[in-house]
Motif scaffolding. Structure first.
Motif, PDB file in Angstrom:
ATOM      1  N   PHE A   1       0.836  -1.211   0.000  1.00  0.00           N
ATOM      2  CA  PHE A   1       0.000   0.000   0.000  1.00  0.00           C
ATOM      3  C   PHE A   1       0.865   1.253   0.000  1.00  0.00           C
ATOM      4  CE2 PHE A   1      -2.046   3.550   2.077  1.00  0.00           C
ATOM      5  CZ  PHE A   1      -3.250   3.639   1.397  1.00  0.00           C
ATOM      6  N   ASN A   2       1.844   1.304   0.895  1.00  0.00           N
ATOM      7  CA  ASN A   2       2.686   2.501   0.984  1.00  0.00           C
ATOM      8  C   ASN A   2       3.407   2.777  -0.331  1.00  0.00           C
ATOM      9  OD1 ASN A   2       1.957   3.024   3.637  1.00  0.00           O
ATOM     10  ND2 ASN A   2       3.743   2.000   4.524  1.00  0.00           N
ATOM     11  N   LYS A   3       3.841   1.726  -1.002  1.00  0.00           N
ATOM     12  CA  LYS A   3       4.523   1.901  -2.283  1.00  0.00           C
ATOM     13  C   LYS A   3       3.559   2.412  -3.344  1.00  0.00           C
ATOM     14  CE  LYS A   3       7.384  -0.616  -5.633  1.00  0.00           C
ATOM     15  NZ  LYS A   3       8.012  -1.930  -5.960  1.00  0.00           N
ATOM     16  N   ALA A   4       2.368   1.802  -3.414  1.00  0.00           N
ATOM     17  CA  ALA A   4       1.402   2.180  -4.447  1.00  0.00           C
ATOM     18  C   ALA A   4       0.766   3.546  -4.179  1.00  0.00           C
ATOM     19  CB  ALA A   4       0.306   1.112  -4.552  1.00  0.00           C
ATOM     20  N   ALA A   5       0.735   3.964  -2.914  1.00  0.00           N
ATOM     21  CA  ALA A   5       0.144   5.269  -2.574  1.00  0.00           C
ATOM     22  C   ALA A   5       1.001   6.423  -3.081  1.00  0.00           C
ATOM     23  CB  ALA A   5      -0.050   5.376  -1.072  1.00  0.00           C
ATOM     24  N   ASN A   6       2.256   6.122  -3.448  1.00  0.00           N
ATOM     25  CA  ASN A   6       3.111   7.084  -4.155  1.00  0.00           C
ATOM     26  C   ASN A   6       3.266   8.407  -3.392  1.00  0.00           C
ATOM     27  OD1 ASN A   6       4.778   7.712  -6.335  1.00  0.00           O
ATOM     28  ND2 ASN A   6       3.132   8.768  -7.442  1.00  0.00           N
ATOM     29  N   GLY A   7       3.438   8.308  -2.084  1.00  0.00           N
ATOM     30  CA  GLY A   7       3.677   9.510  -1.288  1.00  0.00           C
ATOM     31  C   GLY A   7       2.435  10.222  -0.807  1.00  0.00           C
ATOM     32  N   GLU A   8       1.259   9.819  -1.277  1.00  0.00           N
ATOM     33  CA  GLU A   8       0.025  10.490  -0.852  1.00  0.00           C
ATOM     34  C   GLU A   8      -0.431  10.044   0.542  1.00  0.00           C
ATOM     35  OE1 GLU A   8      -3.204  11.054  -3.787  1.00  0.00           O
ATOM     36  OE2 GLU A   8      -1.964   9.790  -5.079  1.00  0.00           O
ATOM     37  N   MET A   9      -0.018   8.854   0.931  1.00  0.00           N
ATOM     38  CA  MET A   9      -0.434   8.321   2.224  1.00  0.00           C
ATOM     39  C   MET A   9       0.618   7.336   2.703  1.00  0.00           C
ATOM     40  SD  MET A   9      -4.097   6.616   3.217  1.00  0.00           S
ATOM     41  CE  MET A   9      -4.376   5.778   4.785  1.00  0.00           C
ATOM     42  N   GLU A  10       0.799   7.279   4.023  1.00  0.00           N
ATOM     43  CA  GLU A  10       1.765   6.357   4.600  1.00  0.00           C
ATOM     44  C   GLU A  10       1.195   5.749   5.868  1.00  0.00           C
ATOM     45  OE1 GLU A  10       6.311   6.364   6.391  1.00  0.00           O
ATOM     46  OE2 GLU A  10       5.624   8.042   5.164  1.00  0.00           O
ATOM     47  N   ILE A  11       1.239   4.425   5.947  1.00  0.00           N
ATOM     48  CA  ILE A  11       0.730   3.716   7.124  1.00  0.00           C
ATOM     49  C   ILE A  11       1.909   3.190   7.918  1.00  0.00           C
ATOM     50  CG2 ILE A  11      -0.653   1.777   7.946  1.00  0.00           C
ATOM     51  CD1 ILE A  11      -2.301   1.976   5.385  1.00  0.00           C
ATOM     52  N   GLU A  12       1.949   3.528   9.200  1.00  0.00           N
ATOM     53  CA  GLU A  12       2.967   3.005  10.103  1.00  0.00           C
ATOM     54  C   GLU A  12       2.373   1.799  10.817  1.00  0.00           C
ATOM     55  OE1 GLU A  12       6.085   4.629  13.544  1.00  0.00           O
ATOM     56  OE2 GLU A  12       4.394   5.883  12.886  1.00  0.00           O
ATOM     57  N   LEU A  13       3.063   0.677  10.746  1.00  0.00           N
ATOM     58  CA  LEU A  13       2.552  -0.582  11.276  1.00  0.00           C
ATOM     59  C   LEU A  13       3.122  -0.866  12.664  1.00  0.00           C
ATOM     60  CD1 LEU A  13       1.065  -3.309  10.958  1.00  0.00           C
ATOM     61  CD2 LEU A  13       3.089  -4.160   9.745  1.00  0.00           C
ATOM     62  N   PHE A  14       2.226  -1.232  13.583  1.00  0.00           N
ATOM     63  CA  PHE A  14       2.616  -1.632  14.927  1.00  0.00           C
ATOM     64  C   PHE A  14       2.082  -3.033  15.195  1.00  0.00           C
ATOM     65  CE2 PHE A  14       2.491   2.951  14.873  1.00  0.00           C
ATOM     66  CZ  PHE A  14       3.648   3.320  15.548  1.00  0.00           C
ATOM     67  N   TYR A  15       2.870  -3.802  15.942  1.00  0.00           N
ATOM     68  CA  TYR A  15       2.499  -5.191  16.232  1.00  0.00           C
ATOM     69  C   TYR A  15       1.826  -5.296  17.596  1.00  0.00           C
ATOM     70  CZ  TYR A  15       5.364  -6.059  12.153  1.00  0.00           C
ATOM     71  OH  TYR A  15       5.877  -6.044  10.869  1.00  0.00           O
ATOM     72  N   ALA A  16       1.483  -6.510  17.997  1.00  0.00           N
ATOM     73  CA  ALA A  16       0.686  -6.751  19.202  1.00  0.00           C
ATOM     74  C   ALA A  16       1.243  -6.000  20.417  1.00  0.00           C
ATOM     75  CB  ALA A  16       0.648  -8.247  19.499  1.00  0.00           C
ATOM     76  N   ASP A  17       0.358  -5.214  21.042  1.00  0.00           N
ATOM     77  CA  ASP A  17       0.633  -4.540  22.313  1.00  0.00           C
ATOM     78  C   ASP A  17       1.683  -3.437  22.224  1.00  0.00           C
ATOM     79  OD1 ASP A  17      -1.142  -6.361  23.816  1.00  0.00           O
ATOM     80  OD2 ASP A  17       0.413  -7.855  23.420  1.00  0.00           O
ATOM     81  N   GLN A  18       2.117  -3.051  21.041  1.00  0.00           N
ATOM     82  CA  GLN A  18       3.170  -2.038  20.940  1.00  0.00           C
ATOM     83  C   GLN A  18       2.686  -0.643  21.331  1.00  0.00           C
ATOM     84  OE1 GLN A  18       5.050  -2.308  17.034  1.00  0.00           O
ATOM     85  NE2 GLN A  18       6.703  -3.531  17.912  1.00  0.00           N
TER      86      GLN A  18
END
Length: 347
Positions: A55-72
């Motif tokens: 998603f971040n690659k295809a969004a081409n700079g328009e949007m960025e999702i930061e991913l967090f794992y369990a309980d972070q």
């Protein structure tokens, strides 16, 4: 000619003046999201990280999702509340584990014997009406958007020291697991224990836990639990985990339609990836895996557990009208699959 030269000179100066100070168009700052998954990092590398990277690659700079794992960022049991109040922009989890207040929450995760194979679940959502039911349930809850569900692995029980070869062998075992399946299995003396996902390995080593009833063979090997547990029970409680994606309503509304569509496309890509990863992994590790001794509860005895699930279904159906509709869909689907026979059902 003099007049013409004067005109061209004047026009050139005018043009130069016109283009000398163009309007500066500033790029809009990218939309930033924080998404937390129910899974720890080793498992998250398969169940969500590829999707977020795509998603971040295809969004081409328009949007960025930061991913967090369990309980972070927040404890897993507080995911729903954190999503609703905007601490998180999105969540990947099953309804029950994230403590959703929706009246269909008990069907998220592992609902006993509701599916035989992982493909059953998306068919139930896409062709038997569960999509509409889940949407209507979450439309009644302020601040949260349900975006869609997908299938994960089947539910098996893995134990550290005690092999399960009969129903009675489950009695007294303390296991880490998901809420609805734990509620059902407690009928046989199994004791559901809740600990943070990252603490499961240590809890197994210290004896706080006797096993896990959380996943299938693929996960048990991938996250290291098969290195600690000695036994894997081949009888499974259901054929697929039901997990969903959720977004905070305000966060979702700020995402333009083309990026909303992109997110849903990468969700589907993630569902496909998991179908292949789990399906292939389950078979391969049961045949070629060398870390677990495989045990079985005899078919005749296990059939009593399958039969008991009928009363469990009715128990949940009695809780509210929407739950009753879900149970009726499961019953209808089960009948169709049994009548269809091979390859949809074998015996």
């Amino acid at each position: 000619m003099t007049t013409r030269r004067k005109f061209l000179t004047t026009a050139g100066l005018a043009g130069a003046a016109t283009f000398a100070a163009p309007n500066i168009i500033r790029a809009q700052a990218p939309i930033k999201w924080r998404l937390q998954t129910y899974s720890g990092a080793p498992l998250g590398a398969h169940v969500i990280k590829p999707q977020i990277e795509a998603f971040n690659k295809a969004a081409n700079g328009e949007m960025e999702i930061e991913l967090f794992y369990a309980d972070q960022l927040v404890p897993t049991g507080e995911l729903f509340r954190a999503l609703q109040n905007g601490t998180l922009d999105a969540v990947q989890s099953d309804d029950a584990t994230m403590a959703s207040p929706a009246d269909v929450a008990a069907f998220g995760g592992y609902f006993p014997f509701s599916t035989r194979y992982s493909l059953d679940l998306p068919v139930l959502f896409e062709r038997y009406g569960l999509n509409e039911i889940w949407k209507s349930a979450y439309d009644e809850i302020e601040g949260v958007e349900w975006l869609g569900a997908g299938a994960w692995d089947p539910l098996h029980i893995f134990t550290k020291d005690k092999a399960i070869r009969s129903i009675e062998d489950m009695r007294g075992l303390r296991v880490f697991g998901v809420p609805t399946a734990g509620r059902f299995l407690s009928r046989y003396g199994l004791i559901p224990v809740t600990v943070p996902w990252e603490d499961v390995e240590v809890a197994l080593q210290t004896g706080e836990l006797d096993g896990v009833a959380w996943c299938g063979f693929t996960e048990a090997y991938e996250v290291g639990w098969a290195d600690i547990c000695k036994y894997g029970l081949l009888n499974n409680v259901t054929g697929a985990w039901c997990g969903s994606y959720f977004a905070n309503s305000e966060s979702w509304a700020k995402v333009p339609p083309h990026l909303q569509e992109l997110f849903k496309i990468t969700m589907d890509q993630s569902h496909y990836y998991r179908q292949v990863w789990y399906w292939g992994g389950e078979a391969d590790l049961r045949v070629n895996g060398d870390k677990l001794e495989l045990t079985t509860i005899p078919a005749q005895e296990w059939e009593t557990v399958v039969k008991d699930a009928e009363s469990f279904w009715e128990e949940l159906a009695s809780e509210n009208e929407r739950a009753a509709k879900v149970v009726e869909i499961f019953k209808k689907y089960q009948k169709v699959m049994e009548k269809a026979g091979v390859p949809y059902r074998y015996g």
